[in-house]
Design an enzyme around this catalytic site. Structure first.
Site, PDB file in Angstrom:
ATOM      1  N   SER A 111       0.792  -1.239   0.000  1.00  0.00           N
ATOM      2  CA  SER A 111       0.000   0.000   0.000  1.00  0.00           C
ATOM      3  C   SER A 111       0.817   1.278   0.000  1.00  0.00           C
ATOM      4  O   SER A 111       0.262   2.364  -0.210  1.00  0.00           O
ATOM      5  CB  SER A 111      -0.960   0.006   1.192  1.00  0.00           C
ATOM      6  OG  SER A 111      -2.006  -0.904   0.984  1.00  0.00           O
ATOM      7  N   LYS A 114       0.394   3.333  -3.058  1.00  0.00           N
ATOM      8  CA  LYS A 114      -0.780   4.194  -3.258  1.00  0.00           C
ATOM      9  C   LYS A 114      -0.393   5.665  -3.297  1.00  0.00           C
ATOM     10  O   LYS A 114      -1.066   6.470  -3.933  1.00  0.00           O
ATOM     11  CB  LYS A 114      -1.802   3.935  -2.149  1.00  0.00           C
ATOM     12  CG  LYS A 114      -2.453   2.566  -2.247  1.00  0.00           C
ATOM     13  CD  LYS A 114      -3.269   2.224  -1.019  1.00  0.00           C
ATOM     14  CE  LYS A 114      -3.835   0.817  -1.148  1.00  0.00           C
ATOM     15  NZ  LYS A 114      -4.456   0.325   0.096  1.00  0.00           N
ATOM     16  N   TYR A 235      -3.226  -2.510 -10.407  1.00  0.00           N
ATOM     17  CA  TYR A 235      -3.121  -2.205  -8.977  1.00  0.00           C
ATOM     18  C   TYR A 235      -2.191  -3.191  -8.260  1.00  0.00           C
ATOM     19  O   TYR A 235      -1.315  -2.801  -7.485  1.00  0.00           O
ATOM     20  CB  TYR A 235      -4.521  -2.247  -8.353  1.00  0.00           C
ATOM     21  CG  TYR A 235      -4.542  -2.234  -6.845  1.00  0.00           C
ATOM     22  CD1 TYR A 235      -4.473  -1.045  -6.135  1.00  0.00           C
ATOM     23  CD2 TYR A 235      -4.644  -3.430  -6.119  1.00  0.00           C
ATOM     24  CE1 TYR A 235      -4.493  -1.028  -4.742  1.00  0.00           C
ATOM     25  CE2 TYR A 235      -4.662  -3.423  -4.739  1.00  0.00           C
ATOM     26  CZ  TYR A 235      -4.587  -2.219  -4.053  1.00  0.00           C
ATOM     27  OH  TYR A 235      -4.602  -2.220  -2.677  1.00  0.00           O
ATOM     28  N   TYR A 287      -4.313   3.916   7.902  1.00  0.00           N
ATOM     29  CA  TYR A 287      -5.613   3.261   7.972  1.00  0.00           C
ATOM     30  C   TYR A 287      -6.401   3.703   9.198  1.00  0.00           C
ATOM     31  O   TYR A 287      -6.400   4.899   9.533  1.00  0.00           O
ATOM     32  CB  TYR A 287      -5.447   1.734   7.911  1.00  0.00           C
ATOM     33  CG  TYR A 287      -4.679   1.282   6.712  1.00  0.00           C
ATOM     34  CD1 TYR A 287      -5.120   1.613   5.430  1.00  0.00           C
ATOM     35  CD2 TYR A 287      -3.508   0.544   6.818  1.00  0.00           C
ATOM     36  CE1 TYR A 287      -4.418   1.210   4.303  1.00  0.00           C
ATOM     37  CE2 TYR A 287      -2.795   0.135   5.697  1.00  0.00           C
ATOM     38  CZ  TYR A 287      -3.264   0.475   4.441  1.00  0.00           C
ATOM     39  OH  TYR A 287      -2.569   0.085   3.330  1.00  0.00           O
ATOM     40  N   VAL A 305       1.427  -3.573   3.973  1.00  0.00           N
ATOM     41  CA  VAL A 305       1.465  -4.845   4.699  1.00  0.00           C
ATOM     42  C   VAL A 305       2.722  -5.655   4.392  1.00  0.00           C
ATOM     43  O   VAL A 305       2.960  -6.688   5.013  1.00  0.00           O
ATOM     44  CB  VAL A 305       0.204  -5.701   4.426  1.00  0.00           C
ATOM     45  CG1 VAL A 305      -1.035  -5.014   4.948  1.00  0.00           C
ATOM     46  CG2 VAL A 305       0.069  -6.030   2.931  1.00  0.00           C
TER      47      VAL A 305
END
Length: 376
Positions: A111, A114, A235, A287, A305
């Protein structure tokens, strides 16, 4: 009005002015007493040897957190990582780069990528188009949650959760290829060795049922208009790029320097894009643990992660951390502890105040006294 009354009013006004000037002088005196140099482009870490000593001490404390975490087993390849790994690279805008532990170990961005998706989307597609598809608010839900999409007609809360990043990928797919993104990633991370980790990519594609569900739900809402499977592959490839803590520190340094490489003056993104990315990293990057992290650490950070943390201490330094043991939110448990330990010691906290330590000591003294007096 009589002369005596006018005299009384003049005296009242003079009295008010005198008091105001007195208050101003006191505030000025207090400000001078506690004045610290403005932390700007010339910010410099403590002397390198001292900074290294502080980080080494913090790493020892952070390692104690590792047994409380677990590697990400829901992606089989990530489950093979040694949870005891921990590394950091801190790259100040001025001063020597500090690299310790497993800083050059390759791991997948997950992530953290992103942030790159958002940067490129803002540059290529424009701000209005990006935020027509995604919001700017923290979700309060897990990174792979379907809840906020399923129970409302809303778009994804922000581009740093899975649903938001998939929506951003839907925007990017007609404009850029994965190879374009890989080249940009190598350049902005100053790391020609970044490659797609095929094993992790294959592992993720076989176990991405939840992301696939999110993507089809986004398509049903008209947020994704490209082919869902192509969007999902794009992605997942972005998440499967191999980087190091040093790669992330290189990227973080450019973000800290307004999108510009301090070595050659080359701009890698607009000032506005850099600002938006850093703001969302602070409010949404960790998050459903983002608020607590902002309070305790105060450094805009994006987690993955795979164990990576990309941190940006604005106008100060870029930081990359690798620690694959994760907490309940999916953030590196040792990495978060490490950043918390060094944020104030090295003045990396966005809201750094030299009085914090003394205030904390005073607060602890008050609490001790209250307990002794049985007030609490």
């Amino acid at each position: 009005m009589s002369d005596s009354n006018n005299k009384d009013l003049r005296e009242v006004h003079q009295d008010i002015n005198d008091k105001a000037e007195g208050i101003h002088d006191k505030l000025k005196e207090r400000a001078t007493m506690h004045l610290e140099p403005v932390i700007d482009m010339h910010y410099q870490l403590r002397e390198t040897a001292k900074a290294k000593e502080i980080i080494e001490k913090a790493m020892n404390l952070a390692r104690e957190e590792i047994p409380k975490g677990h590697v990400a087993t829901y992606i089989p390849e990530l489950g093979k990582e040694d949870p005891h790994q921990l590394g950091i690279c801190l790259y100040p805008l001025k001063g020597d780069k500090i690299c310790l532990g497993d800083y050059n170990t390759r791991f997948t961005m997950q992530s953290v990528s992103k942030v790159l998706m958002l940067i490129v989307a803002l540059e290529v597609c424009g701000l209005k188009n990006v935020f027509r598809k995604v919001g700017m608010e923290p979700s309060g839900e897990a990174f792979d949650s379907l809840v906020e999409l399923d129970v409302s007609n809303s778009k994804p809360y922000n581009p740093l959760i899975n649903s938001g990043a998939l929506a951003v990928c839907g925007l990017l797919l007609p404009e850029v290829s994965f190879q374009d993104m890989l080249r940009y990633t190598r350049n902005v991370c100053s790391d020609a060795g970044i490659e797609l980790n095929e094993d992790v990519f294959d592992s993720e594609m076989k176990t991405c049922s939840r992301n696939r569900s999110i993507a089809y739900l986004l398509q049903s809402k008209g947020i994704i208009t490209t082919d869902v499977e192509d969007t999902l592959r794009f992605y997942t490839k972005m998440c499967s790029m191999n980087v190091t803590a040093e790669s992330l520190a290189n990227l973080g340094k450019k973000l800290a320097n307004d999108g510009v490489c301090s070595l050659d003056g080359k701009r890698y993104m607009s000032s506005r894009t850099a600002r938006i990315a850093k703001t969302l990293m602070l409010t949404c990057g960790m998050y459903d643990g983002s608020g607590a992290f902002a309070i305790k650490v105060g450094i805009p950070t994006k987690s993955g992660v795979g164990g990576g943390l990309l941190s940006v201490s604005d106008k100060r330094a870029g930081i990359g951390v690798f620690g694959p043991a994760l907490d309940a939110q999916g953030n590196s448990i040792a990495g978060c502890k490490l950043l918390r330990e060094i944020s104030n010691e090295l003045r990396l906290n966005l809201f750094y105040d030299p009085e914090w330590n003394s205030d904390q000591d005073a607060e602890e003294n008050v609490l001790t006294a209250m307990k002794a007096a049985s007030v609490m």
